[in-house]
Design a protein around this motif. Structure first.
Motif, mmCIF file in Angstrom:
data_model
loop_
_atom_site.group_PDB
_atom_site.id
_atom_site.type_symbol
_atom_site.label_atom_id
_atom_site.label_comp_id
_atom_site.label_asym_id
_atom_site.label_seq_id
_atom_site.Cartn_x
_atom_site.Cartn_y
_atom_site.Cartn_z
ATOM 1 N N UNK A 1 -86.982 -41.651 25.421
ATOM 2 C CA UNK A 1 -86.991 -43.086 25.681
ATOM 3 C C UNK A 1 -85.582 -43.643 25.575
ATOM 4 N N UNK A 2 -85.322 -44.664 26.360
ATOM 5 C CA UNK A 2 -84.023 -45.336 26.347
ATOM 6 C C UNK A 2 -84.205 -46.744 25.804
ATOM 7 N N UNK A 3 -83.335 -47.135 24.887
ATOM 8 C CA UNK A 3 -83.454 -48.518 24.428
ATOM 9 C C UNK A 3 -82.728 -49.432 25.407
ATOM 10 N N UNK A 4 -82.950 -50.719 25.256
ATOM 11 C CA UNK A 4 -82.439 -51.697 26.210
ATOM 12 C C UNK A 4 -80.921 -51.644 26.324
ATOM 13 N N UNK A 5 -80.228 -51.365 25.216
ATOM 14 C CA UNK A 5 -78.770 -51.287 25.261
ATOM 15 C C UNK A 5 -78.308 -50.104 26.110
ATOM 16 N N UNK A 6 -79.003 -48.979 26.009
ATOM 17 C CA UNK A 6 -78.652 -47.793 26.798
ATOM 18 C C UNK A 6 -78.934 -48.032 28.278
ATOM 19 N N UNK A 7 -80.043 -48.663 28.596
ATOM 20 C CA UNK A 7 -80.359 -48.984 29.992
ATOM 21 C C UNK A 7 -79.301 -49.937 30.545
ATOM 22 N N UNK A 8 -78.929 -50.927 29.752
ATOM 23 C CA UNK A 8 -77.899 -51.873 30.178
ATOM 24 C C UNK A 8 -76.578 -51.144 30.425
ATOM 25 N N UNK A 9 -76.201 -50.253 29.519
ATOM 26 C CA UNK A 9 -74.946 -49.521 29.670
ATOM 27 C C UNK A 9 -74.961 -48.657 30.926
ATOM 28 N N UNK A 10 -76.050 -47.969 31.170
ATOM 29 C CA UNK A 10 -76.134 -47.053 32.314
ATOM 30 C C UNK A 10 -76.194 -47.761 33.657
ATOM 31 N N UNK A 11 -76.747 -48.962 33.673
ATOM 32 C CA UNK A 11 -76.907 -49.687 34.942
ATOM 33 C C UNK A 11 -75.829 -50.740 35.173
ATOM 34 N N UNK A 12 -75.131 -51.120 34.113
ATOM 35 C CA UNK A 12 -74.149 -52.196 34.244
ATOM 36 C C UNK A 12 -74.772 -53.581 34.214
ATOM 37 N N UNK A 13 -76.057 -53.649 33.944
ATOM 38 C CA UNK A 13 -76.747 -54.938 33.852
ATOM 39 C C UNK A 13 -76.728 -55.429 32.407
ATOM 40 N N UNK A 14 -76.707 -56.717 32.254
ATOM 41 C CA UNK A 14 -76.792 -57.302 30.916
ATOM 42 C C UNK A 14 -78.220 -57.154 30.396
ATOM 43 N N UNK A 15 -78.391 -57.000 29.092
ATOM 44 C CA UNK A 15 -79.754 -56.969 28.535
ATOM 45 C C UNK A 15 -80.578 -58.191 28.931
ATOM 46 N N UNK A 35 -86.762 -53.815 16.832
ATOM 47 C CA UNK A 35 -86.831 -55.034 17.636
ATOM 48 C C UNK A 35 -86.386 -54.811 19.081
ATOM 49 N N UNK A 36 -85.880 -53.628 19.376
ATOM 50 C CA UNK A 36 -85.358 -53.357 20.722
ATOM 51 C C UNK A 36 -86.435 -52.788 21.640
ATOM 52 N N UNK A 37 -86.431 -53.299 22.878
ATOM 53 C CA UNK A 37 -87.317 -52.754 23.892
ATOM 54 C C UNK A 37 -86.868 -51.335 24.218
ATOM 55 N N UNK A 38 -87.832 -50.489 24.548
ATOM 56 C CA UNK A 38 -87.517 -49.144 25.020
ATOM 57 C C UNK A 38 -88.145 -48.954 26.394
ATOM 58 N N UNK A 42 -87.363 -43.186 33.778
ATOM 59 C CA UNK A 42 -87.608 -43.480 35.200
ATOM 60 C C UNK A 42 -87.223 -44.917 35.562
ATOM 61 N N UNK A 43 -87.036 -45.775 34.558
ATOM 62 C CA UNK A 43 -86.640 -47.153 34.831
ATOM 63 C C UNK A 43 -85.272 -47.199 35.526
ATOM 64 N N UNK A 44 -84.449 -46.178 35.305
ATOM 65 C CA UNK A 44 -83.115 -46.156 35.914
ATOM 66 C C UNK A 44 -83.193 -46.090 37.434
ATOM 67 N N UNK A 45 -84.087 -45.287 37.976
ATOM 68 C CA UNK A 45 -84.216 -45.218 39.438
ATOM 69 C C UNK A 45 -84.807 -46.520 39.984
ATOM 70 N N UNK A 46 -85.726 -47.112 39.243
ATOM 71 C CA UNK A 46 -86.293 -48.402 39.667
ATOM 72 C C UNK A 46 -85.202 -49.466 39.685
#
Length: 124
Positions: A1-15, A35-38, A42-46
């Protein structure tokens, strides 16, 4: 699982953008780690598709309709065909602009924007 900060870092999007997309139904978190969303990886491809669609001029509502569409959704299919045609027009315009800028980079006409070749390249 990826937490919201990792998804943000990988995509360049703000949390906050990820939370916004979630609120609009484009993303679904898998759960929470404290407290962080995970999210499932597969969310990265979406998100890659969402980012591409946004850059292509799709609204969040259009993306939501597309993501929820099935083969029988004729209205969404017609909208996608229309959007594809507009993108073809945008691509043609951008190619003309790129070609004219390439020409202007080596042109000796004074001023550059008055060059007949430059103007011809920009014409539809």
């Amino acid at each position: 699982m990826l937490d919201i900060a990792e998804v943000a870092r990988r995509t360049g999007l703000a949390p906050s953008a990820l939370r916004f997309y979630e609120k609009k139904g484009l993303l679904t978190p898998s759960g929470r780690n404290g407290l962080r969303r995970t999210y499932d990886p597969s969310v990265l491809s979406r998100l890659t598709m969402i980012i591409c669609a946004r850059r292509a001029g799709f609204t969040v509502a259009e993306i939501a309709r597309f993501l929820g569409a099935g083969p029988a959704d004729e209205v969404t299919r017609a909208d996608l065909v229309s959007k594809a045609r507009r993108l073809d027009e945008d691509i043609a315009r951008l190619v003309r602009m790129r070609d004219s800028l390439d020409h202007a980079a080596v042109c000796t006409h004074e001023p550059l924007v008055e060059c007949p070749d430059f103007k011809r390249m920009l014409a539809p």
